[in-house]
Design a protein around this motif. Structure first.
Motif, PDB file in Angstrom:
ATOM      1  N   GLU D  28      37.449  61.911 -26.321  1.00  0.00           N
ATOM      2  CA  GLU D  28      37.148  62.452 -24.997  1.00  0.00           C
ATOM      3  C   GLU D  28      37.724  63.856 -24.824  1.00  0.00           C
ATOM      4  O   GLU D  28      38.906  64.073 -25.015  1.00  0.00           O
ATOM      5  CB  GLU D  28      37.740  61.538 -23.924  1.00  0.00           C
ATOM      6  CG  GLU D  28      37.192  60.122 -24.002  1.00  0.00           C
ATOM      7  CD  GLU D  28      37.882  59.190 -23.004  1.00  0.00           C
ATOM      8  OE1 GLU D  28      38.015  59.569 -21.834  1.00  0.00           O
ATOM      9  OE2 GLU D  28      38.289  58.102 -23.423  1.00  0.00           O
ATOM     10  N   VAL D  29      36.857  64.772 -24.437  1.00  0.00           N
ATOM     11  CA  VAL D  29      37.313  66.127 -24.127  1.00  0.00           C
ATOM     12  C   VAL D  29      37.358  66.254 -22.615  1.00  0.00           C
ATOM     13  O   VAL D  29      36.322  66.333 -21.952  1.00  0.00           O
ATOM     14  CB  VAL D  29      36.378  67.197 -24.719  1.00  0.00           C
ATOM     15  CG1 VAL D  29      36.912  68.584 -24.399  1.00  0.00           C
ATOM     16  CG2 VAL D  29      36.219  67.011 -26.221  1.00  0.00           C
ATOM     17  N   SER D  59      30.940  62.800 -32.505  1.00  0.00           N
ATOM     18  CA  SER D  59      31.762  61.656 -32.100  1.00  0.00           C
ATOM     19  C   SER D  59      32.471  61.884 -30.767  1.00  0.00           C
ATOM     20  O   SER D  59      33.412  61.163 -30.427  1.00  0.00           O
ATOM     21  CB  SER D  59      32.790  61.339 -33.183  1.00  0.00           C
ATOM     22  OG  SER D  59      32.127  61.038 -34.395  1.00  0.00           O
ATOM     23  N   VAL D  60      32.031  62.894 -30.026  1.00  0.00           N
ATOM     24  CA  VAL D  60      32.620  63.118 -28.704  1.00  0.00           C
ATOM     25  C   VAL D  60      31.951  62.175 -27.702  1.00  0.00           C
ATOM     26  O   VAL D  60      30.728  62.141 -27.590  1.00  0.00           O
ATOM     27  CB  VAL D  60      32.458  64.588 -28.270  1.00  0.00           C
ATOM     28  CG1 VAL D  60      32.803  64.776 -26.793  1.00  0.00           C
ATOM     29  CG2 VAL D  60      33.330  65.479 -29.139  1.00  0.00           C
ATOM     30  N   THR D  61      32.755  61.397 -27.008  1.00  0.00           N
ATOM     31  CA  THR D  61      32.204  60.391 -26.100  1.00  0.00           C
ATOM     32  C   THR D  61      32.218  60.848 -24.645  1.00  0.00           C
ATOM     33  O   THR D  61      31.566  60.243 -23.795  1.00  0.00           O
ATOM     34  CB  THR D  61      33.013  59.082 -26.192  1.00  0.00           C
ATOM     35  OG1 THR D  61      34.398  59.383 -25.949  1.00  0.00           O
ATOM     36  CG2 THR D  61      32.874  58.457 -27.572  1.00  0.00           C
ATOM     37  N   PHE D  62      32.977  61.899 -24.356  1.00  0.00           N
ATOM     38  CA  PHE D  62      33.048  62.396 -22.983  1.00  0.00           C
ATOM     39  C   PHE D  62      33.340  63.885 -23.023  1.00  0.00           C
ATOM     40  O   PHE D  62      34.155  64.337 -23.822  1.00  0.00           O
ATOM     41  CB  PHE D  62      34.149  61.662 -22.201  1.00  0.00           C
ATOM     42  CG  PHE D  62      34.236  62.056 -20.754  1.00  0.00           C
ATOM     43  CD1 PHE D  62      33.393  61.462 -19.816  1.00  0.00           C
ATOM     44  CD2 PHE D  62      35.145  63.023 -20.322  1.00  0.00           C
ATOM     45  CE1 PHE D  62      33.450  61.838 -18.469  1.00  0.00           C
ATOM     46  CE2 PHE D  62      35.205  63.394 -18.978  1.00  0.00           C
ATOM     47  CZ  PHE D  62      34.358  62.797 -18.064  1.00  0.00           C
ATOM     48  N   LEU D  63      32.650  64.635 -22.171  1.00  0.00           N
ATOM     49  CA  LEU D  63      32.903  66.076 -22.071  1.00  0.00           C
ATOM     50  C   LEU D  63      32.780  66.454 -20.609  1.00  0.00           C
ATOM     51  O   LEU D  63      31.789  66.115 -19.957  1.00  0.00           O
ATOM     52  CB  LEU D  63      31.856  66.856 -22.886  1.00  0.00           C
ATOM     53  CG  LEU D  63      31.923  68.382 -22.803  1.00  0.00           C
ATOM     54  CD1 LEU D  63      33.123  68.930 -23.572  1.00  0.00           C
ATOM     55  CD2 LEU D  63      30.632  69.017 -23.328  1.00  0.00           C
ATOM     56  N   ASP D  64      33.794  67.137 -20.084  1.00  0.00           N
ATOM     57  CA  ASP D  64      33.688  67.592 -18.690  1.00  0.00           C
ATOM     58  C   ASP D  64      33.719  69.121 -18.652  1.00  0.00           C
ATOM     59  O   ASP D  64      33.721  69.773 -19.693  1.00  0.00           O
ATOM     60  CB  ASP D  64      34.776  66.953 -17.819  1.00  0.00           C
ATOM     61  CG  ASP D  64      36.157  67.510 -18.114  1.00  0.00           C
ATOM     62  OD1 ASP D  64      36.286  68.402 -18.983  1.00  0.00           O
ATOM     63  OD2 ASP D  64      37.113  67.060 -17.466  1.00  0.00           O
ATOM     64  N   ILE D  97      25.188  67.623 -20.024  1.00  0.00           N
ATOM     65  CA  ILE D  97      26.052  68.620 -19.375  1.00  0.00           C
ATOM     66  C   ILE D  97      25.879  69.981 -20.050  1.00  0.00           C
ATOM     67  O   ILE D  97      25.831  71.015 -19.376  1.00  0.00           O
ATOM     68  CB  ILE D  97      27.530  68.156 -19.318  1.00  0.00           C
ATOM     69  CG1 ILE D  97      28.416  69.163 -18.578  1.00  0.00           C
ATOM     70  CG2 ILE D  97      28.128  67.907 -20.666  1.00  0.00           C
ATOM     71  CD1 ILE D  97      29.824  68.645 -18.301  1.00  0.00           C
ATOM     72  N   LEU D  98      25.709  69.991 -21.379  1.00  0.00           N
ATOM     73  CA  LEU D  98      25.510  71.265 -22.086  1.00  0.00           C
ATOM     74  C   LEU D  98      24.230  71.954 -21.618  1.00  0.00           C
ATOM     75  O   LEU D  98      24.178  73.181 -21.499  1.00  0.00           O
ATOM     76  CB  LEU D  98      25.460  71.027 -23.601  1.00  0.00           C
ATOM     77  CG  LEU D  98      26.767  70.505 -24.215  1.00  0.00           C
ATOM     78  CD1 LEU D  98      26.573  70.181 -25.689  1.00  0.00           C
ATOM     79  CD2 LEU D  98      27.903  71.511 -24.026  1.00  0.00           C
ATOM     80  N   VAL D  99      23.207  71.163 -21.333  1.00  0.00           N
ATOM     81  CA  VAL D  99      21.940  71.727 -20.850  1.00  0.00           C
ATOM     82  C   VAL D  99      22.102  72.209 -19.408  1.00  0.00           C
ATOM     83  O   VAL D  99      21.635  73.286 -19.043  1.00  0.00           O
ATOM     84  CB  VAL D  99      20.805  70.682 -20.971  1.00  0.00           C
ATOM     85  CG1 VAL D  99      19.558  71.158 -20.241  1.00  0.00           C
ATOM     86  CG2 VAL D  99      20.500  70.405 -22.445  1.00  0.00           C
ATOM     87  N   ILE D 100      22.795  71.420 -18.583  1.00  0.00           N
ATOM     88  CA  ILE D 100      22.986  71.809 -17.177  1.00  0.00           C
ATOM     89  C   ILE D 100      23.687  73.166 -17.079  1.00  0.00           C
ATOM     90  O   ILE D 100      23.289  74.035 -16.318  1.00  0.00           O
ATOM     91  CB  ILE D 100      23.789  70.735 -16.399  1.00  0.00           C
ATOM     92  CG1 ILE D 100      22.964  69.445 -16.285  1.00  0.00           C
ATOM     93  CG2 ILE D 100      24.188  71.243 -15.013  1.00  0.00           C
ATOM     94  CD1 ILE D 100      23.722  68.268 -15.686  1.00  0.00           C
TER      95      ILE D 100
END
Ligand SMILES: Nc1ncnc2c1ncn2[C@@H]1O[C@H](COP(=O)(O)OP(=O)(O)O)[C@@H](O)[C@H]1O
Ligand SMILES: Nc1ncnc2c1ncn2[C@@H]1O[C@H](COP(=O)(O)OP(=O)(O)O)[C@@H](O)[C@H]1O
Lengths: 124, 140, 140, 124
Positions: D28-29, D59-64, D97-100
């Motif tokens: 998680e990031v 393997s990243v499960t969360f990115l904020d 989120i990367l697209v947003i």
């Protein structure tokens, strides 16, 4: 206290094998799902039941006291009718609660269906 | 300084809120490093403590609960406060030992005591002051 | 009668409580039938809403949040209330559209709006009344 | 705002391959782990870096947003030094989120390491 509006988190299926009825339970047995477990279990404890009821808990991920009470009352009813109960499986924490309430002293608790079938063989 | 991180949960004893909160408690434990098994212990103990409040404090009706989760380095603790029983006799503020398998009494608290690393019970009489169960696990 | 099942979370904006609560919100959503992806949407939106409160309402310091989770058949909603900004100008009570990639402003709210099925913002001025973000998802 | 007292929920490792440095990120990031990501990424953006930095997010499960900001600032720094950034992978919600935030318009976003290597081949 049943949750009428949320998706089921509990699955149950039954099967007859020689000398036994098998009830396979999966998911969470809590105050919301225990009534369904009770209904299905009681449905197997009838006049023309085979001699043993095998409750397969290998895929149960959560069990609380409301589930334990269902096992207790159904076990008692089964005993009254001369039926035997075998409880199979159970994840570490499910096993722990069964030991705490001493259900392991009142009915056979085995780890695999293989062991349960072996017990049937011996009885049958 | 040992920092304590607290989340207080206010809800009523209805089946769905009780289910949500039990799962939340497990998730909070996992969030601070509890193993799956340890999170399961928390879920089970929380489930039994809330069920007791529901049944014994509120006679199976909806009633207010405050469930307080505290994380401190090395430990995760939970306090469950209810506001009952509104009626009925006061009970002994201790964990039944041994429980009574004949009447089926005492297993809820027994489970809490045995699955958690520590647990205690405070009862403030029958005049509406309520009951508090405090319990917790050590985190490795 | 459509029953609403509510859990209110009271906590301060510190890193660990914020992490616990984000995970709790996801767990609550799963508990009432949200898919993994939907629970992830809830976690992300809750994370951004709390982060905004932390940064904009409390200047990065600890400050009180009330996060309210409501389950009703078919929907799962979250309201995040803060009590700020204690200082600073009132802001437009709307989601920036479009966000400004140059100043980097507006993406937190934009994410909330885009990942949730509905979202709205209420702001009560700079005199300590605070901000509320309301949002939710439809459950299949 | 780093969580000093809870066990790590974020893993990072790096590797040099021809024409690129690869940073593999897992877990998680969030606001608690983003600083470590930034430190490791900035460590790769140095004078004698190979021409490309591949950030493997499979393997990243969360990115904020705090993680997004790290990607943005490191991408900017890399560009200043004439280095290229490739972002690999990303679960559906991470991708969303990367697209947003329109990161997909500012750096190449590919789905697999294979695609990233192909891009390297073309450049190298
Ligand atoms: N929250 C509570 N409020 C009031 N009484 C309680 C509460 N929790 C436990 N008790 C009392 O302690 C007894 C033992 O509780 P427990 O171990 O859970 O067993 P059970 O619920 O099966 O009776 C209960 O019968 C009840 O009298
Ligand atoms: N909880 C809040 N309290 C006060 N102001 C807020 C709050 N949430 C958002 N804002 C205002 O709305 C703006 C846009 O927020 P956001 O979309 O999250 O972008 P960012 O946080 O990057 O500025 C912020 O810059 C701030 O002025």
């Amino acid at each position: 206290m049943e949750y009428t509006s949320i998706p089921p988190y509990f699955q149950i299926s039954s099967e007859e094998i020689p000398y036994a009825a098998v009830l396979r339970v999966a998911g969470e047995v809590d105050v919301g799902s225990a009534p369904s477990l009770k209904e299905r279990l009681m449905g197997l404890i009838v006049e023309d039941s085979p001699g043993t009821i095998v409750v397969d808990f290998q895929s149960v991920t959560f069990l609380d006291m409301s589930g334990v009470r269902v096992l207790e009352v159904c076990h008692r009813r089964a005993a009254q009718q001369g039926l035997r109960f075998i409880l199979v499986g159970s994840a570490p924490l499910v096993h722990k609660i069964l030991v705490i309430v001493e259900l392991d002293k009142r009915m056979p608790l085995v780890e695999t269906m293989g062991e349960a079938l072996e017990m049937l063989g011996r009885a049958g | 300084m040992r920092m304590a991180h607290v989340v207080k949960h206010h809800f009523e004893t209805n089946a769905i809120a009780m289910r949500m909160v039990r799962k939340e408690a497990g998730a909070a434990a996992r969030a601070v490093g509890a193993t799956e098994y340890d999170a399961g212990r928390v879920e089970l103990a929380v489930c039994e403590a809330i069920a007791n409040a529901h049944v014994h404090a509120y006679d199976g009706d909806p009633g207010p609960i405050v469930l307080e989760i505290t994380y401190e380095p090395g430990r995760f603790s939970v306090a469950v406060h209810d506001d009952g029983p509104r009626t009925g006799p006061p009970f002994e503020p201790k964990f039944p030992e041994p429980p009574d398998p004949k009447v089926g009494n005492g297993f809820g608290l027994q489970i809490i005591k045995r699955v958690m690393d520590y647990a205690s019970l405070e009862h403030y009489g029958a005049n509406g002051h309520g009951t508090t169960v405090r319990m917790g696990i050590w985190l490795k």
